[in-house]
Motif scaffolding. Structure first.
Motif, short mmCIF file in Angstrom:
data_model
loop_
_atom_site.label_atom_id
_atom_site.label_comp_id
_atom_site.label_asym_id
_atom_site.label_seq_id
_atom_site.Cartn_x
_atom_site.Cartn_y
_atom_site.Cartn_z
N UNK A 1 33.53 4.34 16.39
CA UNK A 1 32.07 3.83 16.90
C UNK A 1 31.32 2.59 16.18
N UNK A 2 32.15 2.46 14.84
CA UNK A 2 31.53 1.48 13.73
C UNK A 2 31.39 0.19 14.65
N UNK A 3 32.62 -0.54 15.06
CA UNK A 3 32.48 -1.68 15.80
C UNK A 3 31.48 -1.67 16.91
N UNK A 4 31.37 -0.88 17.71
CA UNK A 4 30.45 -0.85 18.58
C UNK A 4 28.81 -0.77 18.24
N UNK A 5 28.59 0.02 17.26
CA UNK A 5 27.36 -0.27 16.67
C UNK A 5 27.15 -1.71 15.73
N UNK A 6 28.07 -2.23 15.24
CA UNK A 6 28.14 -3.45 14.56
C UNK A 6 27.93 -4.75 15.57
N UNK A 7 28.28 -4.55 16.97
CA UNK A 7 27.86 -5.34 18.04
C UNK A 7 26.60 -5.08 18.52
N UNK A 8 25.73 -4.32 17.98
CA UNK A 8 24.38 -4.18 18.39
C UNK A 8 24.18 -2.96 19.47
N UNK A 9 25.07 -2.07 19.70
CA UNK A 9 24.99 -1.04 20.73
C UNK A 9 24.29 0.22 20.03
N UNK A 10 24.05 1.14 20.75
CA UNK A 10 23.37 2.26 20.26
C UNK A 10 24.62 3.19 19.83
N UNK A 11 24.36 4.43 19.23
CA UNK A 11 25.42 5.19 18.70
C UNK A 11 25.28 6.49 19.81
N UNK A 12 26.31 6.86 20.64
CA UNK A 12 26.33 7.99 21.31
C UNK A 12 26.75 9.20 20.34
N UNK A 13 26.59 10.34 21.09
CA UNK A 13 27.08 11.68 20.26
C UNK A 13 28.48 11.37 19.93
N UNK A 14 29.32 11.09 20.94
CA UNK A 14 30.48 10.98 20.71
C UNK A 14 30.93 10.09 19.49
N UNK A 15 30.14 9.26 19.11
CA UNK A 15 30.38 8.61 18.07
C UNK A 15 29.56 9.03 16.58
N UNK A 16 29.05 10.24 16.69
CA UNK A 16 28.52 10.84 15.61
C UNK A 16 29.23 11.31 14.71
N UNK A 17 29.22 11.11 13.40
CA UNK A 17 30.22 12.07 12.54
C UNK A 17 29.28 13.27 11.97
N UNK A 18 28.30 12.82 11.24
CA UNK A 18 27.33 13.84 10.73
C UNK A 18 25.98 13.18 10.66
N UNK A 19 24.98 14.08 10.72
CA UNK A 19 23.59 13.68 10.69
C UNK A 19 22.93 14.47 9.70
N UNK A 20 21.88 14.15 8.97
CA UNK A 20 21.09 14.75 8.16
C UNK A 20 20.16 15.75 8.67
N UNK A 21 20.15 17.13 8.15
CA UNK A 21 19.42 18.06 8.81
C UNK A 21 17.76 17.58 8.97
N UNK A 22 17.26 17.88 9.82
CA UNK A 22 15.71 17.82 10.09
C UNK A 22 15.29 16.41 10.51
N UNK A 23 16.20 15.68 11.18
CA UNK A 23 15.83 14.45 11.42
C UNK A 23 14.84 14.28 12.84
#
Length: 180
Positions: free
Chosen positions: A103-125
């Motif tokens: 999902x890196x290239x998709x984000x770098x082209x200006x797209x949002x990040x879907x859950x399928x492209x999420x690797x990790x996330x900080x707790x409490x966001x």
């Protein structure tokens, strides 16, 4: 080049606080050297004190950039962060999101990040909290706003948006006139 007014500082700090929270105080009270914010042609620069002391020796009309460009004020006096502030934001960020390589290239082209492209996330966001987007190898790619809180992300469908795109390092290539 001039210091920011009180209203400009408040507007800029409100925007920065969505990404770095109370770490704003660390920006001004840097351990190695004191820094300040200066305004030049509607752009806000994060400048070290030593660079500020040597700047008056240059003719004012020849200075294009000074320090790190944090963002700019729009005509309606709103503050818009620039991608050039990514290194500073990454250093003091409260919330971070790691993106899968697919999902890196998709984000770098200006797209949002879907859950399928999420690797990790900080707790409490929190929802609509500012996040720094990193690759799985901890390379900063950009920043955005959390579309969902961390708790909601766990039950989200794979196509649901987790991070709404705000800025990415691909802007250097896409918006060559607006980077400085």
């Amino acid at each position: 080049m001039r210091p920011l007014t009180e209203d400009e500082m408040r507007t800029m700090f409100q925007k920065l606080s969505t990404y770095i929270g109370k770490n704003i105080q660390h920006l001004l009270q840097n351990k190695t050297e004191a820094h300040a914010f200066r305004l030049l042609k509607d752009r806000v620069y994060y400048v070290s004190e030593s660079l500020l002391k040597s700047a008056p020796n240059l003719p004012a009309d020849t200075i294009l950039s000074l320090g790190t460009c944090m963002g700019k004020f729009t005509k309606s006096k709103k503050f818009k962060l620039h991608i050039t502030s990514l290194d500073v934001l990454n250093r003091y960020a409260l919330y971070k999101v790691w993106v899968k390589p697919s999902s890196e290239m998709s984000f770098l082209y200006g797209n949002n990040i879907p859950k399928s492209g999420l690797g990790r996330i900080t707790d409490g966001v929190p929802q609509y909290g500012g996040v720094i987007v990193l690759s799985m190898s901890d390379v900063p790619l950009g920043f955005g706003v959390a579309a969902q809180s961390t708790e909601v992300c766990k039950e989200l469908e794979p196509t649901g948006n987790v991070v709404l795109h705000q800025g990415d390092i691909g802007e250097y290539l896409r918006n060559e006139d607006d980077v400085f």
